[in-house]
Design a protein around this motif. Structure first.
Motif, PDB file in Angstrom:
ATOM      1  N   GLN A   2       0.979  -1.093  -0.023  1.00 37.57           N
ATOM      2  CA  GLN A   2      -0.109  -0.094  -0.018  1.00 37.57           C
ATOM      3  C   GLN A   2       0.758   1.140  -0.056  1.00 37.57           C
ATOM      4  O   GLN A   2       1.862   1.358   0.904  1.00 37.57           O
ATOM      5  CB  GLN A   2      -0.791  -0.077   1.258  1.00 37.57           C
ATOM      6  N   THR A   3       0.775   2.378  -0.913  1.00 38.74           N
ATOM      7  CA  THR A   3       1.430   3.220  -0.994  1.00 38.74           C
ATOM      8  C   THR A   3       0.835   4.401  -0.276  1.00 38.74           C
ATOM      9  O   THR A   3      -0.382   4.481  -0.175  1.00 38.74           O
ATOM     10  CB  THR A   3       1.640   3.743  -2.201  1.00 38.74           C
TER      11      THR A   3
ATOM     12  N   GLN B 267      -0.937   5.418  -7.516  1.00 32.00           N
ATOM     13  CA  GLN B 267      -0.458   4.095  -7.422  1.00 32.00           C
ATOM     14  C   GLN B 267      -1.351   3.159  -6.732  1.00 32.00           C
ATOM     15  O   GLN B 267      -1.065   1.897  -7.209  1.00 32.00           O
ATOM     16  CB  GLN B 267       0.872   4.288  -6.821  1.00 32.00           C
ATOM     17  N   ASN B 268      -2.345   3.496  -5.871  1.00 33.92           N
ATOM     18  CA  ASN B 268      -3.108   2.956  -5.268  1.00 33.92           C
ATOM     19  C   ASN B 268      -4.360   2.365  -6.233  1.00 33.92           C
ATOM     20  O   ASN B 268      -5.115   1.456  -5.722  1.00 33.92           O
ATOM     21  CB  ASN B 268      -3.634   3.256  -3.822  1.00 33.92           C
ATOM     22  N   SER B 269      -4.420   3.092  -7.189  1.00 35.01           N
ATOM     23  CA  SER B 269      -5.622   3.132  -8.043  1.00 35.01           C
ATOM     24  C   SER B 269      -5.391   2.255  -9.426  1.00 35.01           C
ATOM     25  O   SER B 269      -4.081   1.873  -9.767  1.00 35.01           O
ATOM     26  CB  SER B 269      -6.195   4.153  -8.483  1.00 35.01           C
TER      27      SER B 269
ATOM     28  N   ASN C 255      -1.713   1.365 -11.151  1.00 33.12           N
ATOM     29  CA  ASN C 255      -1.291   0.157 -11.266  1.00 33.12           C
ATOM     30  C   ASN C 255      -1.579  -0.969 -12.246  1.00 33.12           C
ATOM     31  O   ASN C 255      -1.234  -2.007 -11.965  1.00 33.12           O
ATOM     32  CB  ASN C 255      -1.281  -0.409  -9.687  1.00 33.12           C
TER      33      ASN C 255
ATOM     34  N   ARG D 143      -0.979  -4.858  -5.762  1.00 26.13           N
ATOM     35  CA  ARG D 143      -1.002  -3.800  -5.349  1.00 26.13           C
ATOM     36  C   ARG D 143      -2.462  -3.372  -5.016  1.00 26.13           C
ATOM     37  O   ARG D 143      -2.976  -2.500  -4.274  1.00 26.13           O
ATOM     38  CB  ARG D 143      -1.022  -2.936  -6.712  1.00 26.13           C
TER      39      ARG D 143
END
Length: 340
Positions: free
Chosen positions: A129-130, A144-146, A150, A156
């Motif tokens: 998790q970012t 980055q979490n979507s 990703n 991710r």
């Protein structure tokens, strides 16, 4: 998993790092319980830090005999982990890789060992998790979490425990790591995916656990984010050139970004040439708007910009490596056991 079972195997915890003075002490400190619960030692493979990282680790080393600083003259992470295993891993059962630029729960290593023993896995990988703090970092974390950033990668977005072909590297049997020759040091990015490819080809089994995960802190400005993803793109191209392993469908879309951007320059001859570029930009900005409205996240529009930086950089890195390599002989595959 009982305390006796956790201590029944010996673990090498390797932390490759370079200029991580802002994170290294907290990362090592968070492993205190792991050192108490496991038969383990920590090796910090430093690539020649100049920001005080080495001095911090040396101080910790003096206070804790289970922590050792190891000089990594090749600087890159793949070489640092290989050197740690070759120097200190001969009598260990498991390698646990910790990235200095991340955060981990106190029972992270213990959970990895328990999962490896329970599943009978050769490698255990985790989700990530970012998390960001500053404005641009928060926007990048959101991207980055979507799926925008990703592409729906299972390590991710989170997924139930399952057998997989790749994930964020966490634990691996030392015997498997050594048998495969460790990381290919020709890779300064994407070395984990390249090794996972070889592990799968050799019949080793990779288990993705949902029992634990790690937190990653993204780059804090567009330039460093671009450089990072440019390196990722080059690494993925090297994997393709070495193994003829084609990018996945989710990677093919950002792969097209540089070609459509170049194509947009042809609008001086035909306005239709800009359509693919316009569709990509509109999709990113639209997704960012949806994040802002649908999820009530004010960082949505800037997350779209971060995603566009990542897409373009990844594509540019990939094509740069492919074009630069040309018809030269692909990177030689590693395969033999690591030397003692």
């Amino acid at each position: 998993m009982t305390a006796e079972q956790l201590k029944s195997v010996r673990c090498l915890i390797a932390i490759p790092c370079l200029n991580e003075a802002g994170h290294i002490e907290a990362v090592i400190g968070n492993l205190h319980k792991a050192l108490a619960d496991l038969d383990a030692r920590i090796i910090v493979a430093d690539g020649g830090s100049t920001d005080g990282t080495r001095e911090i680790v040396q101080r910790i080393e003096r206070e804790n005999p289970k922590v050792t600083l190891l000089a990594n003259p090749r600087k890159i992470q793949s070489a640092g982990v290989n050197l740690a295993v070759a120097t200190y891993g001969l009598d260990c059962d498991y390698l646990i890789r910790i990235d200095a630029h991340g955060g981990y729960p106190e029972d992270y290593c213990q959970t990895l060992v328990a999962e490896a023993l329970a599943a009978g896995a050769d490698s255990v990988v985790v989700g990530m998790q970012t998390v960001g703090f500053g404005l641009f970092q928060k926007a990048t974390a959101l991207a980055q979490n979507s799926r925008l950033g990703n592409g729906g990668s299972r390590h991710r977005i989170g997924a139930a425990s399952h057998w997989t072909d790749h994930g964020h590297h966490a634990l691996m049997k030392i015997a498997a790591f050594r048998k495969m020759g460790g990381y290919d040091e020709a890779f300064n990015h994407n070395e984990d995916a390249e090794l996972d490819y070889r592990l799968n080809q050799a019949g080793y089994r990779i288990w993705m656990t949902d029992k634990t995960s790690m937190v990653y802190y993204p780059r804090a400005n567009p330039v460093s984010l671009y450089r990072q993803y440019f390196g990722y793109g080059r690494g993925r191209a090297r994997n393709f050139l070495k193994h003829r392993s084609w990018p996945s469908i989710r990677q093919m879309i950002p792969l097209s970004v540089v070609p459509v951007t170049i194509g947009a320059a042809l609008t001086v001859f035909n306005a239709a040439a800009a359509i693919p570029f316009a569709l990509w930009a509109a999709a990113c900005l639209g997704y960012g708007t949806w994040l802002a409205i649908g999820e009530r996240n004010p960082h949505g529009p800037l997350a779209a910009v971060s995603a566009m930086v990542m897409h373009f950089a990844w594509s540019a890195g990939f094509w740069r490596e492919v074009i630069a390599t040309g018809n030269r002989t692909p990177v030689r595959a590693t395969g033999g056991e690591m030397s003692r």
